[in-house]
Scaffold this motif. Structure first.
Motif, PDB file in Angstrom:
ATOM      1  N   VAL A   1       0.867  -1.171   0.000  1.00 57.67           N
ATOM      2  CA  VAL A   1       0.000   0.000   0.000  1.00 57.67           C
ATOM      3  C   VAL A   1       0.905   1.223   0.000  1.00 57.67           C
ATOM      4  N   ARG A   2       0.604   2.207  -0.858  1.00 59.02           N
ATOM      5  CA  ARG A   2       1.474   3.366  -0.977  1.00 59.02           C
ATOM      6  C   ARG A   2       0.669   4.635  -0.879  1.00 59.02           C
ATOM      7  N   LEU A   3       1.264   5.646  -0.289  1.00 64.87           N
ATOM      8  CA  LEU A   3       0.700   6.988  -0.320  1.00 64.87           C
ATOM      9  C   LEU A   3       1.718   7.867  -1.022  1.00 64.87           C
ATOM     10  N   THR A   4       1.293   8.557  -2.089  1.00 63.73           N
ATOM     11  CA  THR A   4       2.211   9.484  -2.751  1.00 63.73           C
ATOM     12  C   THR A   4       1.542  10.844  -2.823  1.00 63.73           C
ATOM     13  N   SER A   5       2.386  11.871  -2.858  1.00 63.47           N
ATOM     14  CA  SER A   5       1.869  13.226  -2.938  1.00 63.47           C
ATOM     15  C   SER A   5       2.854  14.052  -3.751  1.00 63.47           C
ATOM     16  N   GLY A   6       2.447  14.438  -4.942  1.00 60.28           N
ATOM     17  CA  GLY A   6       3.303  15.238  -5.814  1.00 60.28           C
ATOM     18  C   GLY A   6       3.324  16.690  -5.370  1.00 60.28           C
TER      19      GLY A   6
ATOM     20  N   LEU B   1      -4.924  14.728   2.670  1.00 54.38           N
ATOM     21  CA  LEU B   1      -3.729  14.017   3.147  1.00 54.38           C
ATOM     22  C   LEU B   1      -3.995  13.212   4.415  1.00 54.38           C
TER      23      LEU B   1
ATOM     24  N   ARG C   1      -3.783   9.125   4.730  1.00 52.71           N
ATOM     25  CA  ARG C   1      -2.976   8.365   5.681  1.00 52.71           C
ATOM     26  C   ARG C   1      -3.839   7.364   6.440  1.00 52.71           C
TER      27      ARG C   1
ATOM     28  N   VAL D   1      -4.452   4.461   4.220  1.00 52.85           N
ATOM     29  CA  VAL D   1      -3.278   3.587   4.141  1.00 52.85           C
ATOM     30  C   VAL D   1      -3.224   2.675   5.365  1.00 52.85           C
ATOM     31  N   GLU D   2      -3.376   3.286   6.539  1.00 51.92           N
ATOM     32  CA  GLU D   2      -3.264   2.481   7.765  1.00 51.92           C
ATOM     33  C   GLU D   2      -4.364   1.424   7.825  1.00 51.92           C
TER      34      GLU D   2
ATOM     35  N   PHE E   1      10.293  15.808  -4.020  1.00 50.33           N
ATOM     36  CA  PHE E   1       9.249  16.401  -4.863  1.00 50.33           C
ATOM     37  C   PHE E   1       7.958  15.611  -4.722  1.00 50.33           C
TER      38      PHE E   1
ATOM     39  N   ARG F   1       6.408  13.114  -2.239  1.00 49.18           N
ATOM     40  CA  ARG F   1       6.565  12.416  -0.962  1.00 49.18           C
ATOM     41  C   ARG F   1       5.864  11.075  -1.071  1.00 49.18           C
TER      42      ARG F   1
ATOM     43  N   LEU G   1       4.958   7.159   1.032  1.00 49.71           N
ATOM     44  CA  LEU G   1       4.944   6.305   2.213  1.00 49.71           C
ATOM     45  C   LEU G   1       4.494   4.940   1.720  1.00 49.71           C
TER      46      LEU G   1
END
Lengths: 458, 168
Positions: A394-399, A428, A432, A435-436, B98, B100, B102
């Motif tokens: 599982v991934r969290l990304t933020s550009g 955000l 999160r 994700v958890e 740039f 981020r 997780l």
């Protein structure tokens, strides 16, 4: 499962008969002997086109003479050794390939002088396909492919077996893989859905890009005829090729599409010229997408795309369709069959944040105890589904832009394939939390399904 | 070290802290960029000197200085954002300047772990640990771990992965 297949208005799919007593679970086997002749024939055909034909021609002052006696002698002189060589190559290859079932493995040995032996662990098998190319449909032969996870070239292709032997070998391999003795009869199957050819064709045509290209083509041809301008062919030919690859090719590949369910997994049969019979054992489907193009939505049609780990590269593109077109309820029911306990329409979907820059008002995501669902697509709506038990990570990304807007994207990763599950533009803090909770649900789902899904029958 | 403000979503789970990477990591990054940048700087400077004379060269040097400051800052930020945490059933990896990110990788899903160290990294005594799952998209890289710690982490991960392995 509180589910019955939807009433098929097209009559039942014929249930295949039994294929005689099992025979592959002992002894060493070879391919069908006709394989040798077929290979020799192909070799000779290439020889004739490249070399043989030109030997029959004698150059003269005004062009060529055909079948001069000297030319025939010359042709025979070269062709007889070539034929002998072709037959030798064919027989040599046939002699060189042997296979047998060794415990839990399928063993394949190639080579006559230098031998190479491969063991294919059946518990790692991702799918079995029986393919009958057009040429072999005349001869009653079939090709058997066993797919393993691990990409191109990790599977094995047995080319060619007799048609019945191929089906019997498949049944025995599936029984072995499920952890049953090899002489277990082939699992009974229940017809699930059959796609009528008219529906398939209509669905392929009624898509915006296809209609747009068709109109462009018509316009170009009209202009071309009206002004006697051959220049329009520069645009018309690519448009025509595009239409062929978008409508004609898929209708031939997916013609006579039928889905059946059995304890051994899903069985797909399709193809007008080259027929394919795919078996995907339970637990091998990694992720699915229910795709609804704009023009399909009034008719409530949907397509089901799928990621199966074994199919890589070109095979992935061919085998990524689980149902080319069907009513949406059927698609949802099929997903419920693939991921037991999942009801896609009952999963509450929470829309993405309105602060995002995308125009996509359909973007939403939701989850329940069994599956994670993400929907997106303003015009062509894609509802992607992955079972928690199948999630790889599982991934969290933020550009950079997303971070300015305090948004993030949650990805639930599956092996490479046409389906990518991602919930875009979530707040955000919410992201999160997703994700958890997803990580926790995947942990619970894995502990529930047990350690190894390999032996599904035990 | 305090996390940059506004990144609560990338904070460690409550009651825990990220395992930080080596402080040599940003230096490795800066050095790698500078080493790659030197030929560009020299050739570019010579070329601009030919065309634009002294004034052009001055602008070029100024641009180089600004990029050095940027590289410095990015190195620092990537060091601050990088971290990992071993939980009971999964590994958390965070990082990125740039974009981020997780990543949560369950141990049972790990296919293999690899440790890589380039020439520069070996000289600085650091290494990069990378986890691979069946999904190619899983981007679980931990750059700039001290070499010994990297080896230990690899062994621990391999051990846990083996205990919980579940195939595909």
């Amino acid at each position: 499962m509180p589910y019955a297949p939807p009433p098929g208005p097209y009559g039942p799919v014929p249930v295949p008969q039994m294929y005689g007593p099992p025979r592959f679970h002992q002894g060493v086997h070879r391919l069908h002997p006709v394989t040798a002749l077929l290979r020799a024939f192909v070799f000779l055909l290439i020889y004739f086109v490249l070399i043989g034909f030109s030997l029959l021609l004698t150059p003269q002052e005004d062009g060529y003479a055909f079948l001069e006696p000297a030319a025939v002698r010359r042709f025979a002189l070269v062709s007889i050794p070539a034929t002998v060589a072709a037959v030798t190559v064919g027989v040599w290859g046939w002699l060189g390939l042997r296979f047998w079932i060794a415990g839990d493995d399928l063993a394949v040995e190639t080579g006559v002088l230098r031998k190479r032996r491969r063991f294919i662990p059946l518990s790692r098998m991702q799918a079995i396909d029986i393919v009958r190319p057009l040429m072999t449909r005349l001869t009653g032969l079939a090709e058997l492919r066993v797919e393993l996870a691990g990409g191109d070239g990790s599977g094995v292709v047995l080319r060619y077996l007799g048609r019945r032997s191929a089906q019997q070998l498949r049944a025995e391999l599936l029984a072995r893989a499920a952890g049953l003795p090899g002489h277990t009869p082939e699992a009974p199957e229940r017809p699930f859905w059959r796609v009528p050819f008219g529906t398939l064709l209509l669905s392929l045509i009624s898509r915006m890009p296809v209609i747009g290209t068709g109109m462009l083509l018509a316009l170009l041809l009209m202009v071309g005829v009206a002004f006697v301008e051959p220049g329009v062919l520069g645009g018309a030919i690519p448009a025509l090729l595009g239409l062929i690859s978008a409508v004609v090719a898929p209708s031939i590949v997916y013609g006579r599409f039928a889905v059946a369910t059995s304890p051994d997994g899903l069985r797909l049969r399709y193809g007008l010229l080259e027929t394919r019979m795919q078996t995907v054992p339970p637990g091998r489907v990694q992720a699915v997408a229910i795709v609804e193009p704009l023009l399909w939505r009034q008719r409530r049609w949907a397509r089901v795309d799928v990621t199966v780990a074994g199919y890589a590269g070109e095979r992935q593109a061919l085998s990524s369709v689980l149902l080319p077109v069907a009513p949406r309820e059927v698609a949802v029911a099929l997903v419920a069959h693939i991921f037991p306990g999942a009801d896609v329409d009952a999963v509450p979907l929470v829309p993405a944040s309105g602060r995002g820059l995308s125009l996509d008002r359909f973007a939403a995501a939701g989850t329940d105890g069994v599956v994670f669902v993400a929907r997106r697509g303003l015009l062509c709506r894609r509802t992607t589904v992955i079972a928690h038990a199948r999630a790889q990570s599982v991934r969290l990304t933020s550009g950079p832009l997303q971070r300015l807007l305090r948004l993030g994207t949650v990805h639930v990763d599956a092996p490479p394939g046409p389906v990518r599950v991602a919930a875009t533009d979530r707040e955000l803090s919410e992201a999160r939390a997703i994700v958890e909770s997803t990580a926790e649900r995947t942990r619970l789902a894995r502990s529930r399904t047990g350690a190894d899904p390999a032996r599904w029958a035990r | 070290m305090p996390a940059p403000a506004g990144d609560g979503a990338f904070a460690p789970p409550p009651g825990t802290a990220w395992n930080r990477v080596s402080p040599r990591m940003p230096w490795h990054w800066r050095l790698a960029v500078v080493l790659r940048g030197i030929p560009v700087a020299v050739v570019g400077g010579w070329w601009i000197h030919q065309g634009g004379g002294m004034a052009g060269l001055l602008v070029w040097v100024l641009a180089l200085l600004v990029s050095c400051v940027l590289v410095w800052g990015v190195g620092e930020l990537s060091y601050r954002s990088a971290g990992y945490l071993e939980r009971a059933d999964d590994l958390l990896v965070t990082g990125g300047v740039f974009v981020r990110r997780l990543v949560v990788v369950p141990y049972g899903r790990m296919q293999f772990v690899d440790v890589t160290a380039g020439l520069l990294e070996r000289w600085m005594g650091i290494a990069t640990v990378r986890l691979h799952t069946a999904a190619a998209a899983t981007d679980a890289r931990i750059p700039g771990l001290p070499a010994a710690e990297a080896a230990q982490l690899r062994d621990r991960l391999a051990h846990k992965g083996e205990a919980r392995s579940m195939g595909l």
